[in-house]
Structures are given as C-alpha cells and as structure tokens.
Design an enzyme around this catalytic site. Structure first.
Site, PDB file in Angstrom:
ATOM      1  N   SER A  14       0.723  -1.177   0.432  1.00 41.59           N
ATOM      2  CA  SER A  14      -0.129   0.020   0.522  1.00 41.59           C
ATOM      3  C   SER A  14       0.858   1.603  -0.419  1.00 41.59           C
ATOM      4  O   SER A  14       2.221   1.084   0.632  1.00 41.59           O
ATOM      5  CB  SER A  14      -1.037   0.252   0.462  1.00 41.59           C
TER       6      SER A  14
ATOM      7  N   TYR B 272      -4.380  -0.375   9.327  1.00 46.51           N
ATOM      8  CA  TYR B 272      -3.886  -0.583   7.892  1.00 46.51           C
ATOM      9  C   TYR B 272      -2.599  -0.560   7.822  1.00 46.51           C
ATOM     10  O   TYR B 272      -1.252  -1.320   6.627  1.00 46.51           O
ATOM     11  CB  TYR B 272      -5.259  -0.495   6.988  1.00 46.51           C
TER      12      TYR B 272
END
Length: 273
Positions: free
Chosen positions: A154, A167
C-alpha cells in the site's frame, strides 16, 4: 523464447486469494486474458461464482474455492483441491485484505482511544492473511523449485497516511515479509522462486465511490488530497494494476525479487513541490 512469450501466463496455475474483493475481480479478468488457470479463493460464495463465470466467459479455465485465509486448515484443504485438479501451483497472489472501520482513527478522535482489538484484527487480516497462504502454497512452489508470489502492499507502507493505523502497521509488515521471504526462498530453493509486492495507489471503485466522491461527482476533501499529491492529478483505475501483476507473475520478470512496485501515478515518488 521471444519477449512476448515471456509475458504469457498460458497454462500457469495461479492461486488468487481475495478473489471476491474489488481488486480481485480485475485480477481475475487479467489472469484469464493472459491464459492462466485460476484458483478463485474467497469467502463470498456468490461473488466467487460470478468470478468463475467471468473466467469461463473469457475461455479460460478456473475453479472456485470458498475459504478463509486466516484459517490454515482451510488453506490446506484449498491446496489439496488445486493439486487434485491441476497437479501444480505456479503462482500466488495474496489479495485478501482491506481496512477495518474500528482500526481507523476519526479526524476528531483521540488517537489513544482507538480500539486496539480492531487494530489487531486489521493487522491479522492484512499481514497474517498474507503469511498463512504463502506458507501453505509457497511450500508447493518450493518443492517444485519454481514459482512467483505477489503480495499487496500500500502507499501506507511507504508514507504515513493519516487515520488508517491498523492498515498502515499491517502493510509495512507485508513489505518486510516480502523482502524476508524473497531472500529466504531464493537462498534455500534457488533462483526460480520469487516474491514481490505491488503497492497500489488510490483507486476509484464502486465500493469506495461514496467515500471519495460527492453526490455531484466532485472529489471529497480526502480524495482531493490524494489527487493533489499525485503527479498524474487523478485517482487510479483497478485495471491499471493488471500489467504489473501479469509481469511479476511471468517469466519476463525472472530477475525481479524482493521488490515493491508502486502503481500510484507517481504519488510515492513526488515531494509535493
């Protein structure tokens, strides 16, 4: 072998976890168009069936497995089913993951009041949801002495993105795991085993459209910040990940190992100035 042949996935057996997710649909199409045999792994049976129908409509070969990446026994059963059908596994895409609302810090929320249990769940899903399938399916590839594993990282694994605590922690772990496993597999089993990661930018999908756009179609404040930080000055389309995906699975990337490839319109590269 010609350069075009090196990009082909014809006949390769690819396991795709998270196949029932938003990016999963795009990945399924790309794999089918590239000629792969696709093991569609996900928790949602209805969506898995839709993905299998898509594969069939494109003239490719697939199978559907309803399973949970966090349950090792479930992954072991999936492995046996795939081997029973095709006898081999040539690639794995660890696409299962996503954010958990309770692991996200609200703009006016005290960061020290975040729900730690939800943060742990986010780490478990995104990090261990990558590690467990890699250990199960990677063992098959190690025994064969060949294979390619792709993890999904990410932007938050390179730069701090506000609010997404769990996350962020998980995706940083994914990058670390990618480097570690890439090194260990190559050292122990040879130079035809590779592990890499793709770090997507911010992509506009039907799932997040209401979060990123206003009713009139304009960007929300948070989406506009991503656009302003991207040299391309726009959000991405999931299909723009597919070229990198196929490349990393194919023989064309035979000497690429332990890398995280950012597909983000230049967001990670740009200083903002």
């Amino acid at each position: 072998m010609s350069i075009l042949d090196k990009f082909s996935l014809a006949g390769k057996v690819i396991v795709l976890t998270g196949a029932t997710g938003v990016l999963g649909k795009s990945f399924v199409r790309a794999l089918a168009e590239a000629g792969a045999k696709i093991a569609i792994v996900g928790r949602n049976e209805e969506r898995a069936t839709e993905r299998l129908n898509l594969v069939n409509s494109l003239g490719a070969e697939g199978m559907m497995i309803v399973a949970d990446v966090l349950h090792e026994a479930s992954m072991l059963e999936a492995k046996e089913a795939i081997l029973a059908k095709w006898g081999t596994i040539d690639g794995l895409i660890n696409a299962a993951g996503g954010n958990i609302p309770g692991a996200t810090i609200g703009p006016d929320q005290d960061i020290f009041e975040a729900n730690i249990q939800d943060t742990l769940k986010a780490v478990e899903l995104n990090l261990f949801g990558t590690i467990i399938p890699t250990h199960v399916f990677g063992k098959v590839m190690a025994a064969q002495g060949r294979g390619s594993i792709i993890n999904i990282a990410s932007l938050s694994s390179s730069q701090a993105i506000s609010r997404v605590l769990g996350y962020t922690v998980a995706k940083n772990g994914v990058v670390g795991f990618t480097k570690w496993m890439a090194s260990e597999l190559a050292l122990r089993y040879g130079d035809q085993l590779r592990v890499n990661a793709i770090a997507p930018g911010v992509f506009l999908t039907e799932q997040n459209r209401t979060l990123l756009t206003n009713p009139d179609g304009s960007y929300t404040d948070r989406a506009q910040k991503f656009v302003n930080g991207t040299p391309f000055s726009r959000l991405g389309d999931p299909e723009e990940l597919n070229g990198t995906l196929v490349y990393l699975l194919s023989d064309a990337s035979a000497f690429v190992n332990g890398e995280t490839v950012y597909v983000d319109g230049g967001f990670n590269a740009w200083s903002g100035v």
